[in-house]
Design a protein around this motif. Structure first.
Motif, PDB file in Angstrom:
ATOM      1  N   LEU B  64     -26.506  37.692 -37.625  1.00 33.59           N
ATOM      2  CA  LEU B  64     -27.366  36.741 -36.923  1.00 33.59           C
ATOM      3  C   LEU B  64     -26.548  35.917 -35.924  1.00 33.59           C
ATOM      4  CD1 LEU B  64     -30.388  36.185 -37.085  1.00 33.59           C
ATOM      5  CD2 LEU B  64     -29.919  34.338 -38.699  1.00 33.59           C
ATOM      6  N   ALA B  65     -25.338  35.514 -36.358  1.00 33.03           N
ATOM      7  CA  ALA B  65     -24.457  34.737 -35.474  1.00 33.03           C
ATOM      8  C   ALA B  65     -24.074  35.562 -34.244  1.00 33.03           C
ATOM      9  CB  ALA B  65     -23.206  34.302 -36.230  1.00 33.03           C
ATOM     10  N   ALA B  66     -23.836  36.865 -34.454  1.00 36.56           N
ATOM     11  CA  ALA B  66     -23.480  37.736 -33.331  1.00 36.56           C
ATOM     12  C   ALA B  66     -24.634  37.826 -32.333  1.00 36.56           C
ATOM     13  CB  ALA B  66     -23.117  39.129 -33.844  1.00 36.56           C
ATOM     14  N   TYR B  67     -25.874  37.777 -32.864  1.00 39.78           N
ATOM     15  CA  TYR B  67     -27.043  37.817 -31.975  1.00 39.78           C
ATOM     16  C   TYR B  67     -27.171  36.510 -31.196  1.00 39.78           C
ATOM     17  CZ  TYR B  67     -31.921  37.933 -30.490  1.00 39.78           C
ATOM     18  OH  TYR B  67     -33.071  37.893 -29.736  1.00 39.78           O
ATOM     19  N   LEU B  68     -26.953  35.397 -31.898  1.00 39.47           N
ATOM     20  CA  LEU B  68     -27.160  34.086 -31.267  1.00 39.47           C
ATOM     21  C   LEU B  68     -25.994  33.657 -30.385  1.00 39.47           C
ATOM     22  CD1 LEU B  68     -28.691  32.260 -34.377  1.00 39.47           C
ATOM     23  CD2 LEU B  68     -29.917  33.098 -32.357  1.00 39.47           C
ATOM     24  N   ARG B  69     -24.777  34.118 -30.711  1.00 39.13           N
ATOM     25  CA  ARG B  69     -23.581  33.708 -29.958  1.00 39.13           C
ATOM     26  C   ARG B  69     -22.894  34.939 -29.380  1.00 39.13           C
ATOM     27  NH1 ARG B  69     -21.315  28.811 -31.683  1.00 39.13           N
ATOM     28  NH2 ARG B  69     -19.779  29.163 -30.053  1.00 39.13           N
ATOM     29  N   PRO B  70     -23.369  35.442 -28.237  1.00 43.01           N
ATOM     30  CA  PRO B  70     -22.805  36.669 -27.663  1.00 43.01           C
ATOM     31  C   PRO B  70     -21.296  36.606 -27.423  1.00 43.01           C
ATOM     32  CG  PRO B  70     -24.848  36.081 -26.563  1.00 43.01           C
ATOM     33  CD  PRO B  70     -24.510  34.939 -27.477  1.00 43.01           C
ATOM     34  N   LYS B  71     -20.772  35.384 -27.254  1.00 43.22           N
ATOM     35  CA  LYS B  71     -19.322  35.254 -27.023  1.00 43.22           C
ATOM     36  C   LYS B  71     -18.520  35.794 -28.213  1.00 43.22           C
ATOM     37  CE  LYS B  71     -15.751  31.797 -26.311  1.00 43.22           C
ATOM     38  NZ  LYS B  71     -15.371  30.473 -26.767  1.00 43.22           N
ATOM     39  N   LEU B  72     -19.077  35.624 -29.412  1.00 43.04           N
ATOM     40  CA  LEU B  72     -18.389  36.072 -30.627  1.00 43.04           C
ATOM     41  C   LEU B  72     -18.818  37.475 -31.053  1.00 43.04           C
ATOM     42  CD1 LEU B  72     -18.686  32.802 -32.747  1.00 43.04           C
ATOM     43  CD2 LEU B  72     -16.647  33.643 -31.594  1.00 43.04           C
ATOM     44  N   SER B  73     -19.811  38.010 -30.362  1.00 40.87           N
ATOM     45  CA  SER B  73     -20.447  39.254 -30.792  1.00 40.87           C
ATOM     46  C   SER B  73     -19.469  40.424 -30.900  1.00 40.87           C
ATOM     47  CB  SER B  73     -21.579  39.595 -29.828  1.00 40.87           C
ATOM     48  OG  SER B  73     -22.096  40.847 -30.126  1.00 40.87           O
ATOM     49  N   LEU B  74     -18.605  40.559 -29.909  1.00 41.03           N
ATOM     50  CA  LEU B  74     -17.686  41.703 -29.882  1.00 41.03           C
ATOM     51  C   LEU B  74     -16.811  41.735 -31.139  1.00 41.03           C
ATOM     52  CD1 LEU B  74     -17.446  43.878 -27.706  1.00 41.03           C
ATOM     53  CD2 LEU B  74     -15.487  42.648 -26.770  1.00 41.03           C
ATOM     54  N   GLY B  75     -16.167  40.604 -31.419  1.00 41.60           N
ATOM     55  CA  GLY B  75     -15.271  40.537 -32.576  1.00 41.60           C
ATOM     56  C   GLY B  75     -16.009  40.687 -33.897  1.00 41.60           C
ATOM     57  N   ILE B  76     -17.171  40.036 -34.001  1.00 40.94           N
ATOM     58  CA  ILE B  76     -17.932  40.113 -35.252  1.00 40.94           C
ATOM     59  C   ILE B  76     -18.399  41.541 -35.507  1.00 40.94           C
ATOM     60  CG2 ILE B  76     -20.102  39.444 -36.380  1.00 40.94           C
ATOM     61  CD1 ILE B  76     -19.761  36.654 -35.205  1.00 40.94           C
ATOM     62  N   ASN B  77     -18.977  42.171 -34.489  1.00 45.05           N
ATOM     63  CA  ASN B  77     -19.453  43.550 -34.674  1.00 45.05           C
ATOM     64  C   ASN B  77     -18.302  44.517 -34.942  1.00 45.05           C
ATOM     65  OD1 ASN B  77     -22.355  43.416 -34.425  1.00 45.05           O
ATOM     66  ND2 ASN B  77     -21.999  42.761 -32.335  1.00 45.05           N
ATOM     67  N   LEU B  78     -17.186  44.252 -34.285  1.00 39.47           N
ATOM     68  CA  LEU B  78     -16.016  45.099 -34.504  1.00 39.47           C
ATOM     69  C   LEU B  78     -15.530  44.993 -35.951  1.00 39.47           C
ATOM     70  CD1 LEU B  78     -14.137  47.015 -32.981  1.00 39.47           C
ATOM     71  CD2 LEU B  78     -12.649  45.081 -32.524  1.00 39.47           C
ATOM     72  N   SER B  79     -15.688  43.819 -36.542  1.00 44.34           N
ATOM     73  CA  SER B  79     -15.245  43.662 -37.937  1.00 44.34           C
ATOM     74  C   SER B  79     -16.286  44.189 -38.921  1.00 44.34           C
ATOM     75  CB  SER B  79     -14.917  42.195 -38.244  1.00 44.34           C
ATOM     76  OG  SER B  79     -16.083  41.411 -38.220  1.00 44.34           O
ATOM     77  N   LEU B  80     -17.571  44.073 -38.574  1.00 48.27           N
ATOM     78  CA  LEU B  80     -18.615  44.519 -39.513  1.00 48.27           C
ATOM     79  C   LEU B  80     -18.777  46.039 -39.539  1.00 48.27           C
ATOM     80  CD1 LEU B  80     -21.473  41.864 -39.038  1.00 48.27           C
ATOM     81  CD2 LEU B  80     -19.689  41.952 -40.784  1.00 48.27           C
ATOM     82  N   ALA B  81     -18.604  46.685 -38.394  1.00 49.18           N
ATOM     83  CA  ALA B  81     -18.842  48.137 -38.329  1.00 49.18           C
ATOM     84  C   ALA B  81     -17.929  48.922 -39.281  1.00 49.18           C
ATOM     85  CB  ALA B  81     -18.705  48.633 -36.892  1.00 49.18           C
ATOM     86  N   PRO B  82     -16.604  48.733 -39.221  1.00 46.89           N
ATOM     87  CA  PRO B  82     -15.754  49.533 -40.125  1.00 46.89           C
ATOM     88  C   PRO B  82     -15.922  49.169 -41.593  1.00 46.89           C
ATOM     89  CG  PRO B  82     -14.402  47.982 -38.881  1.00 46.89           C
ATOM     90  CD  PRO B  82     -15.783  47.913 -38.300  1.00 46.89           C
ATOM     91  N   ILE B  83     -16.191  47.885 -41.878  1.00 46.83           N
ATOM     92  CA  ILE B  83     -16.360  47.477 -43.279  1.00 46.83           C
ATOM     93  C   ILE B  83     -17.592  48.151 -43.874  1.00 46.83           C
ATOM     94  CG2 ILE B  83     -16.967  45.514 -44.770  1.00 46.83           C
ATOM     95  CD1 ILE B  83     -15.055  43.830 -43.002  1.00 46.83           C
ATOM     96  N   ASN B  84     -18.676  48.175 -43.115  1.00 47.91           N
ATOM     97  CA  ASN B  84     -19.889  48.825 -43.621  1.00 47.91           C
ATOM     98  C   ASN B  84     -19.748  50.338 -43.649  1.00 47.91           C
ATOM     99  OD1 ASN B  84     -22.201  46.853 -44.219  1.00 47.91           O
ATOM    100  ND2 ASN B  84     -21.234  46.014 -42.392  1.00 47.91           N
ATOM    101  N   LEU B  85     -19.013  50.869 -42.682  1.00 50.42           N
ATOM    102  CA  LEU B  85     -18.739  52.307 -42.699  1.00 50.42           C
ATOM    103  C   LEU B  85     -17.942  52.659 -43.956  1.00 50.42           C
ATOM    104  CD1 LEU B  85     -18.969  54.982 -41.095  1.00 50.42           C
ATOM    105  CD2 LEU B  85     -16.750  54.432 -40.073  1.00 50.42           C
ATOM    106  N   GLY B  86     -16.992  51.790 -44.299  1.00 49.86           N
ATOM    107  CA  GLY B  86     -16.184  52.002 -45.503  1.00 49.86           C
ATOM    108  C   GLY B  86     -17.032  51.972 -46.760  1.00 49.86           C
ATOM    109  N   PHE B  87     -17.873  50.937 -46.880  1.00 49.33           N
ATOM    110  CA  PHE B  87     -18.738  50.839 -48.062  1.00 49.33           C
ATOM    111  C   PHE B  87     -19.687  52.035 -48.132  1.00 49.33           C
ATOM    112  CE2 PHE B  87     -17.830  46.136 -48.328  1.00 49.33           C
ATOM    113  CZ  PHE B  87     -17.424  46.142 -49.641  1.00 49.33           C
TER     114      PHE B  87
END
Lengths: 126, 130
Positions: B64-87
């Protein structure tokens, strides 16, 4: 700070896998082999245990990546800080609330330094 | 640029929280809590279980934060994608290896789409910055 963070994450991941694997996960496996239990229960417990191992490996990689790519480091450090803060709080409270002593779940000794290091890295990346 | 992929990721993660806490709690965690395993084992597994509950809530909030704060979106999505891929990968592979099927451990059905959605949000953000 990104390198320190990566080291802390990697060290904690190793402790989880090697020390926890022998003293926590192995008895779990033995327990469920002796008890007739649904595959879903056994499988899910293994999934969360090994998932956490992989989580630490992934976070270590992300901390290293953030270190070498400063323009997107802020979001990565923030994400790592909040993720580890959640475990730090749970580890601090769980042992005390459920078993009556803080050191019942000493994992907070690892998660608080990681969360603080990630917040410091986040502040430095702003 | 706000990416709707982040809203999709938020929705899937919120579903994961509900499934983990309300479905997995009584069916998976309770037998461990009530077992005769040594206390240190039950405490550690409890920490993993409840820690993951909060982690999933955090990941939903981060989406939700990545949606609301595009400035942080790149880093947040970059961290969430591999973690969820791992799980998701662990659920799929571990499930297959330990049970011989991919549907006994269905958690990958939530984690892999989450990985895809955060990856798509990441690509959308990179495209808008180019």
């Amino acid at each position: 700070m990104g390198l320190i963070l990566a080291f802390l994450l990697f060290a904690t991941g190793c402790i989880h896998h090697f020390r926890g694997g022998g003293s926590i996960w192995a008895p779990m496996l033995v327990q469920w082999q002796d008890v007739k239990q649904k595959k879903l229960v056994k499988g899910t417990l293994g999934f969360i245990w090994h998932g956490v191992t992989l989580w630490f490996i992934g976070m270590t990689g992300l901390a290293l990546y953030a270190y070498v790519t400063p323009h997107i480091a802020q979001g990565i450090y923030l994400s790592l800080a909040i993720q580890n803060l959640s475990f730090a709080i749970i580890a601090s409270l769980y042992g005390k609330l459920v078993y009556g002593r803080f050191l019942a779940s000493p994992q907070w000794l690892f998660f608080w330094p990681i969360a603080v290091a990630a917040f410091v890295a986040y502040s430095g990346a702003m | 640029m706000k990416s709707k992929w982040n809203l999709a990721a938020f929705t899937v993660m919120a579903l994961t929280v509900v499934a983990h806490a309300f479905g997995g709690g009584p069916e998976i965690w309770l037998p461990v809590y009530e077992s005769s395993l040594p206390q240190v084992v039950r405490i550690s597994m409890g920490l993993v279980w409840h820690g993951l509950t909060v982690l999933f809530i955090i990941m939903a909030a981060l989406s939700l934060a990545a949606y609301l704060r595009p400035k942080l979106s790149l880093g947040i999505n970059l961290s969430l994608a591999p973690i969820n891929l791992g799980f998701g990968g662990v659920a799929l592979i571990y499930g297959f290896v330990s049970t011989g099927g991919v549907l006994v451990l269905p958690q990958w059905i939530l984690f892999l789409p989450m990985a895809v959605f955060t990856f798509m949000a990441l690509k959308a953000m990179q495209k808008s910055e180019a």
